[in-house]
Design a protein around this motif. Structure first.
Motif, PDB file in Angstrom:
ATOM      1  N   UNK A  95       0.842  -1.206   0.000  1.00 19.52           N
ATOM      2  CA  UNK A  95       0.000   0.000   0.000  1.00 19.52           C
ATOM      3  C   UNK A  95       0.873   1.249   0.000  1.00 19.52           C
ATOM      4  N   UNK A  96       1.921   1.240   0.834  1.00 22.84           N
ATOM      5  CA  UNK A  96       2.835   2.384   0.893  1.00 22.84           C
ATOM      6  C   UNK A  96       3.461   2.631  -0.481  1.00 22.84           C
ATOM      7  N   UNK A  97       3.930   1.567  -1.099  1.00 21.57           N
ATOM      8  CA  UNK A  97       4.550   1.676  -2.423  1.00 21.57           C
ATOM      9  C   UNK A  97       3.558   2.202  -3.457  1.00 21.57           C
ATOM     10  N   UNK A  98       2.344   1.668  -3.439  1.00 19.46           N
ATOM     11  CA  UNK A  98       1.324   2.087  -4.413  1.00 19.46           C
ATOM     12  C   UNK A  98       0.968   3.558  -4.236  1.00 19.46           C
ATOM     13  N   UNK A  99       0.866   3.990  -2.995  1.00 20.64           N
ATOM     14  CA  UNK A  99       0.534   5.395  -2.736  1.00 20.64           C
ATOM     15  C   UNK A  99       1.659   6.304  -3.197  1.00 20.64           C
ATOM     16  N   UNK A 100       2.907   5.916  -2.949  1.00 16.88           N
ATOM     17  CA  UNK A 100       4.040   6.716  -3.420  1.00 16.88           C
ATOM     18  C   UNK A 100       3.997   6.855  -4.942  1.00 16.88           C
ATOM     19  N   UNK A 101       3.583   5.790  -5.616  1.00 16.61           N
ATOM     20  CA  UNK A 101       3.529   5.817  -7.085  1.00 16.61           C
ATOM     21  C   UNK A 101       2.457   6.786  -7.583  1.00 16.61           C
ATOM     22  N   UNK A 102       1.357   6.886  -6.850  1.00 17.15           N
ATOM     23  CA  UNK A 102       0.308   7.828  -7.263  1.00 17.15           C
ATOM     24  C   UNK A 102       0.697   9.271  -6.946  1.00 17.15           C
ATOM     25  N   UNK A 103       1.506   9.461  -5.909  1.00 19.50           N
ATOM     26  CA  UNK A 103       1.881  10.807  -5.473  1.00 19.50           C
ATOM     27  C   UNK A 103       3.046  11.391  -6.258  1.00 19.50           C
ATOM     28  N   UNK A 104       3.935  10.510  -6.747  1.00 21.18           N
ATOM     29  CA  UNK A 104       5.190  10.979  -7.314  1.00 21.18           C
ATOM     30  C   UNK A 104       5.430  10.271  -8.654  1.00 21.18           C
ATOM     31  N   UNK A 105       5.289  11.016  -9.761  1.00 19.24           N
ATOM     32  CA  UNK A 105       5.405  10.413 -11.092  1.00 19.24           C
ATOM     33  C   UNK A 105       6.820   9.924 -11.389  1.00 19.24           C
ATOM     34  N   UNK A 106       7.839  10.604 -10.811  1.00 17.69           N
ATOM     35  CA  UNK A 106       9.222  10.164 -11.025  1.00 17.69           C
ATOM     36  C   UNK A 106       9.472   8.824 -10.336  1.00 17.69           C
ATOM     37  N   UNK A 107       8.937   8.695  -9.116  1.00 19.97           N
ATOM     38  CA  UNK A 107       9.058   7.417  -8.398  1.00 19.97           C
ATOM     39  C   UNK A 107       8.339   6.319  -9.175  1.00 19.97           C
ATOM     40  N   UNK A 108       7.157   6.653  -9.665  1.00 18.44           N
ATOM     41  CA  UNK A 108       6.369   5.668 -10.417  1.00 18.44           C
ATOM     42  C   UNK A 108       7.112   5.198 -11.666  1.00 18.44           C
ATOM     43  N   UNK A 109       7.746   6.147 -12.349  1.00 17.09           N
ATOM     44  CA  UNK A 109       8.486   5.792 -13.568  1.00 17.09           C
ATOM     45  C   UNK A 109       9.634   4.837 -13.264  1.00 17.09           C
ATOM     46  N   UNK A 110      10.298   5.069 -12.159  1.00 20.16           N
ATOM     47  CA  UNK A 110      11.424   4.199 -11.785  1.00 20.16           C
ATOM     48  C   UNK A 110      10.946   2.831 -11.303  1.00 20.16           C
ATOM     49  N   UNK A 111       9.698   2.768 -10.843  1.00 17.65           N
ATOM     50  CA  UNK A 111       9.148   1.504 -10.343  1.00 17.65           C
ATOM     51  C   UNK A 111       8.522   0.658 -11.455  1.00 17.65           C
ATOM     52  N   UNK A 112       8.314   1.241 -12.637  1.00 15.00           N
ATOM     53  CA  UNK A 112       7.700   0.496 -13.735  1.00 15.00           C
ATOM     54  C   UNK A 112       8.515  -0.774 -14.028  1.00 15.00           C
ATOM     55  N   UNK A 113       7.878  -1.909 -13.898  1.00 12.92           N
ATOM     56  CA  UNK A 113       8.528  -3.195 -14.143  1.00 12.92           C
ATOM     57  C   UNK A 113       9.829  -3.368 -13.362  1.00 12.92           C
ATOM     58  N   UNK A 114       9.880  -2.727 -12.179  1.00  9.67           N
ATOM     59  CA  UNK A 114      11.098  -2.771 -11.353  1.00  9.67           C
ATOM     60  C   UNK A 114      12.328  -2.310 -12.142  1.00  9.67           C
TER      61      UNK A 114
END
Length: 489
Positions: free
Chosen positions: A418-437
């Protein structure tokens, strides 16, 4: 307040001219020609943006007793900051003008706003419990004519008699140096008082409240102080602690009010009952400039004025004050949530972030994500810190967290996701780096037992007062030290 809300730019411009005029004959004023600065463009071009380290040679001389260096009136008090961004204490000059026209004016405005919002208040029928720091004689002045302490201690020590009459505990306890003994004495002293309001930092307030509940063998602080109605807080974000306070003080009538009061000045007050945004106070002897996020790391960053800021953007705050801080970078970042009037939210620190992988994760993101994970897993967070786990051969990088709970989540994996998913919605740069690990994998979270951060802060000599747990770091300095203590315990 109505004046600066209606004419914010006129008030700030008049204030800037007044500050420069008063300080024109100081050593700093003569060096940069304050007398000849006709407009803000000349002010920006001639006077450099500075850090504490840049001003320290002047401050060191002030502490030794010299005067008229940064500000024309005598400076005898210094607010000691914990220096969480560079592991070194800072001593911020506090002039009489800063005390009266900034800090105390802020306190009086705060009470005015509170009473205006809650005309049925019974706050003044009891005592205000103030959880402050400590005050000592300044060892650098041979004649012992100047003093230093946490900003809260400086304020408590200089309060007028009418304010001393309505606060608790007694001055000798409030200004004690040894934090663990101080908490015990505060608990014993205040447990039988009629406390109607509390002022303090959420983290250390929790320590005191839990000790009082332990003494009284109860789970609700209202069993101890039935007339408690307000907690006025600052220094750290309240959102991650909200659930814990609601369990310690189970009342829908409890009121929470945030302030933005630092060693360098009093900047903001939560002025609305239905919003946690803070009104930027523009007539406290502080002239504001702002550095946009994309300028932070430039050697000579460009600033914008109050009339040039935009909604939703992150800005580093630059201040010039009636204590002699000139174009001073305090290290905090804010976002404007309203431009009429100017309201703000603290978004983090210029040095407290994680950007090891280009993700630009700020404290505001981290705190919001933890609050969401706690809400969904019925957990209550007590403290946390986080940093990067660097890329290694054969493994991806990630963020590594140490989180202490008052009530731990039953499902730790769910909390992490949940923490990871919320960070991804809040921060597009974090989300981009998390795409497919791609650059970042799922965070690693260490769920630690209650009391861990207290022990760590004690080990570092950082208990109490203005000392705050460093939330985010772009290196592993805090993380490794804390994990090493946990392993060896």
């Amino acid at each position: 307040m109505e004046l600066f809300i209606k004419y914010p730019h006129d008030v700030q411009e008049e204030l800037r001219r007044g500050l420069l005029s008063r300080a024109a004959r100081t050593e700093y004023g003569r060096k940069y020609g304050f007398e000849d600065l006709r407009n803000r463009e000349e002010f920006r071009n001639r006077v450099p943006i500075v850090t504490y380290e840049d001003l320290y040679p002047y401050i060191e001389r002030l502490m030794a007793g010299e005067q008229n260096l940064l500000w024309p009136t005598e400076v005898r008090w210094f607010a000691k900051s914990s220096g969480t961004t560079n592991a070194r204490s800072k001593f911020i000059p506090v002039s009489n003008e800063a005390l009266e026209d900034c800090h105390y004016k802020g306190g009086k405005d705060l009470l005015s706003i509170y009473v205006n919002n809650y005309p049925d208040t019974k706050m003044f029928t009891g005592k205000n419990l103030v959880i402050g720091g400590s005050q000592q004689v300044n060892q650098f002045d041979k004649n012992a004519k100047s003093y230093y302490g946490d900003v809260s201690a400086v304020l408590i020590k200089n309060l007028p008699f009418w304010a001393q009459m309505v606060r608790t505990p007694s001055l000798d306890i409030a200004l004690m140096d040894e934090w663990e003994e101080k908490i015990e004495k505060m608990a014993q002293y205040t447990i039988n008082e009629n406390v109607t309001s509390i002022s303090g930092v959420p983290t250390w307030t929790i320590v005191l409240l839990e000790r009082i509940l332990e003494i009284r063998n109860t789970s609700s602080i209202l069993d101890v102080w039935p007339n408690l109605e307000a907690f006025i807080h600052g220094a750290v974000a309240f959102t991650p602690y909200e659930k814990l306070f609601n369990s310690l003080i189970p009342s829908s009538n409890m009121r929470y009010m945030e302030t933005y009061n630092a060693s360098e000045g009093f900047f903001g007050i939560q002025d609305q009952t239905d919003s946690k945004e803070m009104l930027l106070m523009l007539d406290y002897g502080i002239y504001y400039e702002f550095i946009p996020m994309d300028e932070w790391n430039n050697e000579h960053p460009k600033t914008v004025g109050l009339d040039e800021v935009e909604l939703g953007k992150n800005y580093a705050i630059i201040i010039s004050t009636n204590a002699g801080l000139w174009r001073y970078k305090i290290g905090d970042t804010i976002r404007f949530t309203s431009l009429d009037p100017y309201r703000i939210k603290i978004s983090g620190r210029t040095k407290h972030f994680i950007n090891a992988f280009g993700e630009e994760l700020i404290i505001e993101n981290a705190e919001e994500a933890i609050a969401e994970a706690c809400e969904q897993t019925d957990a209550e967070m007590e403290n946390f810190t986080a940093g990067p786990k660097y890329l290694e051969a054969g493994s991806k990088g990630c963020h590594e967290w140490v989180i202490e709970f008052n009530k731990a989540p039953e499902n730790q994996t769910q909390f992490t996701e949940i923490l990871d998913a919320k960070l991804r919605t809040l921060n597009s740069d974090y989300d981009a780096k998390r795409q497919n690990d791609m650059a970042l994998s799922l965070p690693i979270i260490h769920f630690v037992q209650k009391g861990t951060f207290y022990s760590w802060m004690k080990k570092r000599g950082k208990l109490g007062g203005q000392n705050k747990v460093p939330r985010l770091a772009n290196n592993r300095e805090y993380l490794d030290d804390l994990l090493e203590m946990i392993v060896s315990a």
